[in-house]
Design an enzyme around this catalytic site. Structure first.
Site, PDB file in Angstrom:
ATOM      1  N   HIS A  11       1.046  -1.157   0.029  1.00 29.57           N
ATOM      2  CA  HIS A  11      -0.232  -0.117   0.081  1.00 29.57           C
ATOM      3  C   HIS A  11       0.862   1.307  -0.109  1.00 29.57           C
ATOM      4  O   HIS A  11       2.051   1.029  -0.028  1.00 29.57           O
ATOM      5  CB  HIS A  11      -1.059   0.049   1.324  1.00 29.57           C
ATOM      6  N   HIS A 124      12.310  -5.798   1.587  1.00 28.17           N
ATOM      7  CA  HIS A 124      11.089  -4.724   2.175  1.00 28.17           C
ATOM      8  C   HIS A 124      11.856  -4.257   3.337  1.00 28.17           C
ATOM      9  O   HIS A 124      11.782  -2.950   3.589  1.00 28.17           O
ATOM     10  CB  HIS A 124       9.894  -5.497   2.152  1.00 28.17           C
ATOM     11  N   ASP A 146       6.680  -3.703  11.178  1.00 25.08           N
ATOM     12  CA  ASP A 146       5.460  -3.404  10.212  1.00 25.08           C
ATOM     13  C   ASP A 146       4.663  -4.393  10.186  1.00 25.08           C
ATOM     14  O   ASP A 146       4.638  -5.275  10.895  1.00 25.08           O
ATOM     15  CB  ASP A 146       5.817  -2.855   8.696  1.00 25.08           C
ATOM     16  N   GLU A 181      -3.419  -3.980  13.206  1.00 21.66           N
ATOM     17  CA  GLU A 181      -4.330  -3.906  11.881  1.00 21.66           C
ATOM     18  C   GLU A 181      -5.632  -4.844  12.375  1.00 21.66           C
ATOM     19  O   GLU A 181      -6.685  -4.305  12.008  1.00 21.66           O
ATOM     20  CB  GLU A 181      -3.594  -4.513  10.791  1.00 21.66           C
ATOM     21  N   ARG A 419     -10.723  12.586  17.646  1.00 20.51           N
ATOM     22  CA  ARG A 419      -9.186  12.914  17.204  1.00 20.51           C
ATOM     23  C   ARG A 419      -8.707  13.843  17.676  1.00 20.51           C
ATOM     24  O   ARG A 419      -9.234  14.866  17.496  1.00 20.51           O
ATOM     25  CB  ARG A 419      -9.439  12.528  15.490  1.00 20.51           C
ATOM     26  N   SER A 500      -3.362  18.390   8.884  1.00 25.11           N
ATOM     27  CA  SER A 500      -3.381  18.235   7.330  1.00 25.11           C
ATOM     28  C   SER A 500      -4.225  18.951   6.690  1.00 25.11           C
ATOM     29  O   SER A 500      -5.513  19.094   6.800  1.00 25.11           O
ATOM     30  CB  SER A 500      -3.149  17.103   7.133  1.00 25.11           C
TER      31      SER A 500
HETATM   32 FE   LIG Z   1       6.588  -2.242   5.425  1.00 22.81          FE
END
Ligand SMILES: [Fe+2]
Length: 547
Positions: A11, A124, A146, A181, A419, A500
């Site tokens: 991604h 990676h 990750d 996740e 948030r 942002s």
């Molecule tokens: Fe990664």
């Protein structure tokens, strides 16, 4: 040496260009394609390339694809294992290796003139590691965490003299990133995207499941970790995207966050020992965007300095893969590596849009005056940021002293009200107001707001008394520093709310036209675009009055 780095496989596709030891350009594909995160994080999308950002990187440097010495692709299909072996339960996982093997030909199609033989596969996690370890000038211990790479989820090692020494990798299916996740999905958010919302939610809960999680998620004492199956539903019911957020959901988030921090501290200590006591730790991988955990590693870990790659997620592997091929330190001095426009180009866009604008003597003073009157400023300056944070180039700014600012900003952006919004502060005043990691120019750590300041800057003080601070330094960000100085002169506060420049679900604004589109659709009082000022009151009437 001219190396183009490419991240395409999971991604956040992105491209980066290094020429003779200088990062000339780096950008995420989403800023060009306007599709958040560039693509869906599924095996079927692994063939999609960052075509637009790669072409722009070359254009920015005046190069053609045939001029490149190498293309570094941040995934090595030779390291993939059979999906049954990985035990992730994804029968389509092999597509990633299949598409990656064909990536050289795909790239030659996307970038006509490119020699497919120039494409090199970079593992990676080596790409993540290089994005951190080669971005600081000194030798460092390096920790990558990750969701997953080819068949691992972690790398512990050290960079010495530009060379990576790997101490330990944790093989899949064990993955702290995938654990987070899974939790993100269970709580009704979008995985590989909304993990930072879970981190924010965690501070509203109590870690009452921590005891159980200590049994299920364990560091193994040898630099790795194991994660047993977690029955999420037994702890808190699955939440639909529009479902009610309960105390149990917040408690679960709090518990997983707390356990993640404990395990990361263990891994950091082990890596320190394995490195022979190197004083700097560099970090990358999506888990390194967890600024609460980062702050704990900095405060409680053994390292004198912790440096996190601002593009710690997969977008940063484009830069990291290119750095890995060069094997030399290229100190990271700014995240402003994306697209920028000249003053003449900006003015031409304003004329084309037929909006009334002015060129004040100081755009910094103009913006500060609107902010001091509690107006909201869209701040569009210089080149756009590489990585997920707005750092004063594509930012939405507001007054930190008004309790309602958080609600107003979340309303402007269409975001959840839990948030938090973050402060930028003049570096010279940081220590008066905050405790914690300094300098913090990339918003990768949380800080404690000193008690006497919490009521003065309530908009940026999270429920737990912390704030995710960006320190602004005059030598690297003179215009933002000038705006903060002007604001302090008007209000006594050297702090401005910085979030942002986008609305919910959309990538950050990149082009001047997108800045104008946002200005037209959201109640922003001033668009400060380059040296030009566009006041809402002059365009639409109402809103904040110009000086
Ligand atoms: Fe990664």
């Amino acid at each position: 040496m001219r190396v183009l780095g490419i991240n395409a496989i999971f991604h956040d596709p992105s491209a980066a260009l290094i020429v003779d030891g200088r990062v000339l350009a780096a950008a995420e594909e989403e800023r060009f394609s306007r599709r958040k995160h560039g693509k869906r994080p599924v095996p079927f999308s692994a063939w999609e390339l960052p075509e637009l950002s790669a072409a722009w990187c070359l254009q920015e440097a005046g190069l053609r694809p045939g001029d490149l010495d190498a293309v570094a692709y941040s995934f090595d299909p030779a390291l993939c294992r059979d999906q049954a072996d990985l035990n992730l339960g994804d029968p389509w996982d092999h597509l990633r290796a299949d598409y990656a093997r064909r990536a050289p030909q795909f790239l030659a199609t996307a970038l006509p003139g490119l020699d497919p033989d120039q494409v090199r596969f970079v593992p990676h996690h080596v790409a993540h590691a290089a994005s951190a370890g080669l971005s600081v000038p000194e030798d460092s211990a390096v920790l990558v965490l990750d969701g997953r790479g080819e068949s691992a989820s972690h790398l512990a090692g050290a960079y010495r003299g530009g060379k990576l020494e790997t101490f330990r990798c944790q093989e899949l299916p064990h993955s702290l990133g995938l654990l987070y996740e899974d939790l993100t999905r269970h709580l009704g958010f979008l995985h590989s995207s909304d993990e930072y919302k879970v981190m924010a939610l965690a501070s509203y809960g109590q870690p009452r499941f921590l005891g159980l999680l200590r049994e299920l998620v364990r560091a193994d004492g040898a630099g790795g970790f194991t994660i047993d199956r977690i029955d999420w539903d037994a702890l808190a019911k699955t939440r639909a995207a529009d479902g009610e957020m309960t105390e149990a959901h917040a408690d679960l988030a709090s518990s997983v966050q707390a356990r993640l921090e404990e395990v990361l501290l263990d891994l950091a200590r082990w890596t320190y020992d394995a490195s022979g006591g190197l004083s700097t730790l560099t970090m990358a991988g999506g888990t390194a965007l967890n600024c609460v955990a980062n702050a704990r590693i900095a405060a409680e870990g053994p390292f004198d300095r912790v440096w996190v790659q601002p593009a710690a997620g997969d977008a940063g592997t484009a830069l990291g893969a290119a750095l890995a091929l060069g094997s030399e330190h290229v100190p990271f001095t700014t995240a402003a590596l994306g697209r920028g426009w000249s003053d003449d180009e900006l003015e031409a866009e304003l004329r084309r849009a037929a909006v009334p604008y002015t060129r004040p003597a100081s755009i910094a003073a103009e913006a500060a005056a609107v902010l001091a009157r509690n107006g909201i400023v869209a701040w569009y300056q210089g080149r756009s940021e590489y990585g997920p944070r707005a750092l004063g180039h594509r930012s939405l700014l507001a007054h930190p002293g008004d309790r309602d600012t958080q609600t107003r900003m979340n309303d402007v952006k269409g975001r959840e009200q839990f948030r938090p919004i973050a402060p930028m502060v003049r570096a010279e005043r940081f220590h008066d107001i905050f405790d914690g990691v300094f300098p913090s120019p990339y918003m990768l750590f949380v800080h404690r707001v000193k008690p006497e300041w919490r009521d003065r800057i309530p908009a940026v003080t999270h429920v737990d008394g912390t704030a995710r601070v960006q320190t602004v330094h005059t030598d690297t960000e003179p215009l933002v520093a000038a705006m903060l100085t002007e604001f302090e002169q008007l209000t006594g506060l050297p702090v401005v709310v910085n979030t942002s420049l986008n609305t919910a679900g959309r990538p950050m604004v990149d082009t001047p036209r997108e800045a104008l589109e946002l200005f037209g659709s959201a109640p922003v009082d001033l668009l400060a675009i380059g040296p030009f000022a566009v006041h809402r009151s002059r365009v639409f009437g109402g809103g904040s009055e110009p000086r």
